[in-house]
Design a protein around this motif. Sequence first.
Motif, PDB file in Angstrom:
ATOM      1  N   ARG A  16       0.830  -1.206   0.000  1.00  0.00           N
ATOM      2  CA  ARG A  16       0.000   0.000   0.000  1.00  0.00           C
ATOM      3  C   ARG A  16       0.863   1.255   0.000  1.00  0.00           C
ATOM      4  O   ARG A  16       0.561   2.233  -0.678  1.00  0.00           O
ATOM      5  N   SER A  17       1.943   1.250   0.762  1.00  0.00           N
ATOM      6  CA  SER A  17       2.834   2.405   0.827  1.00  0.00           C
ATOM      7  C   SER A  17       3.509   2.654  -0.513  1.00  0.00           C
ATOM      8  O   SER A  17       3.589   3.798  -0.979  1.00  0.00           O
ATOM      9  N   GLY A  22       6.185   5.046  -3.766  1.00  0.00           N
ATOM     10  CA  GLY A  22       7.285   4.137  -4.045  1.00  0.00           C
ATOM     11  C   GLY A  22       8.000   4.329  -5.369  1.00  0.00           C
ATOM     12  O   GLY A  22       8.904   3.570  -5.686  1.00  0.00           O
ATOM     13  N   ASP A  23       7.629   5.330  -6.148  1.00  0.00           N
ATOM     14  CA  ASP A  23       8.346   5.541  -7.404  1.00  0.00           C
ATOM     15  C   ASP A  23       9.436   6.599  -7.208  1.00  0.00           C
ATOM     16  O   ASP A  23       9.437   7.338  -6.224  1.00  0.00           O
ATOM     17  N   ARG A  24      10.358   6.641  -8.142  1.00  0.00           N
ATOM     18  CA  ARG A  24      11.511   7.549  -8.058  1.00  0.00           C
ATOM     19  C   ARG A  24      11.098   8.996  -7.808  1.00  0.00           C
ATOM     20  O   ARG A  24      11.603   9.644  -6.902  1.00  0.00           O
ATOM     21  N   ILE A  29      10.573  13.938  -4.585  1.00  0.00           N
ATOM     22  CA  ILE A  29       9.736  15.061  -4.145  1.00  0.00           C
ATOM     23  C   ILE A  29       9.755  15.124  -2.621  1.00  0.00           C
ATOM     24  O   ILE A  29       9.895  16.202  -2.033  1.00  0.00           O
ATOM     25  N   LEU A  30       9.618  13.973  -1.971  1.00  0.00           N
ATOM     26  CA  LEU A  30       9.682  13.939  -0.506  1.00  0.00           C
ATOM     27  C   LEU A  30      11.035  14.442  -0.012  1.00  0.00           C
ATOM     28  O   LEU A  30      11.108  15.231   0.938  1.00  0.00           O
ATOM     29  N   ARG A  31      12.106  13.992  -0.653  1.00  0.00           N
ATOM     30  CA  ARG A  31      13.441  14.467  -0.269  1.00  0.00           C
ATOM     31  C   ARG A  31      13.502  15.988  -0.365  1.00  0.00           C
ATOM     32  O   ARG A  31      13.973  16.667   0.556  1.00  0.00           O
ATOM     33  N   ARG A  59      -0.056  15.761  -6.982  1.00  0.00           N
ATOM     34  CA  ARG A  59      -1.488  15.538  -6.741  1.00  0.00           C
ATOM     35  C   ARG A  59      -1.699  14.243  -5.964  1.00  0.00           C
ATOM     36  O   ARG A  59      -2.502  14.177  -5.030  1.00  0.00           O
ATOM     37  N   LYS A  60      -0.957  13.209  -6.339  1.00  0.00           N
ATOM     38  CA  LYS A  60      -1.070  11.918  -5.652  1.00  0.00           C
ATOM     39  C   LYS A  60      -0.653  12.031  -4.185  1.00  0.00           C
ATOM     40  O   LYS A  60      -1.307  11.488  -3.297  1.00  0.00           O
ATOM     41  N   LEU A  61       0.429  12.756  -3.915  1.00  0.00           N
ATOM     42  CA  LEU A  61       0.903  12.937  -2.540  1.00  0.00           C
ATOM     43  C   LEU A  61      -0.061  13.814  -1.728  1.00  0.00           C
ATOM     44  O   LEU A  61      -0.257  13.576  -0.536  1.00  0.00           O
ATOM     45  N   VAL A  62      -0.682  14.790  -2.374  1.00  0.00           N
ATOM     46  CA  VAL A  62      -1.687  15.614  -1.697  1.00  0.00           C
ATOM     47  C   VAL A  62      -2.924  14.769  -1.402  1.00  0.00           C
ATOM     48  O   VAL A  62      -3.449  14.773  -0.287  1.00  0.00           O
TER      49      VAL A  62
END
Length: 148
Positions: A16-17, A22-24, A29-31, A59-62
Amino acid sequence: MSKRKPKLYEPCPIARSVDIFGDRWSLLILRDAFDGNRRFGDIQRSLGVARNILSHRLRKLVDAGILKMQSASDGSAYQEYVLTAQGERLFPIVVALRQWGERHLFSCGERHSHLLERATGKSVPLMIPVARDGTILTPEAAYVEKVI
């Protein structure tokens, strides 16, 4: 090529995570978010990623509650992407990936960035899972209880 659909009822927390971040590009973006980049243009310049890909990943992270959009802190008309409390809890994962990469992907003496404690200027200690008694937890000392 068809895209794999996320498994909303997948019993594995890792699966799920990975569907969310889980993509590059999502991890980078998180970094960048942890490094303080908040604006679309700043993130795009930092990563060199196509605008459409960046827009989709943001958008996916939001949507997942990892980032939120808010008005720019400088009062301009821009929007910023800011880590939520849920997003900030991903910091240990990003640190663990960084430390693994430092250890296994660079030659001795090869230049790379370093994560330092702001208060002391010293390297962040190695992240290691520990058992309840404080000993290092190895893969052999843990198991996954499968849900049927």
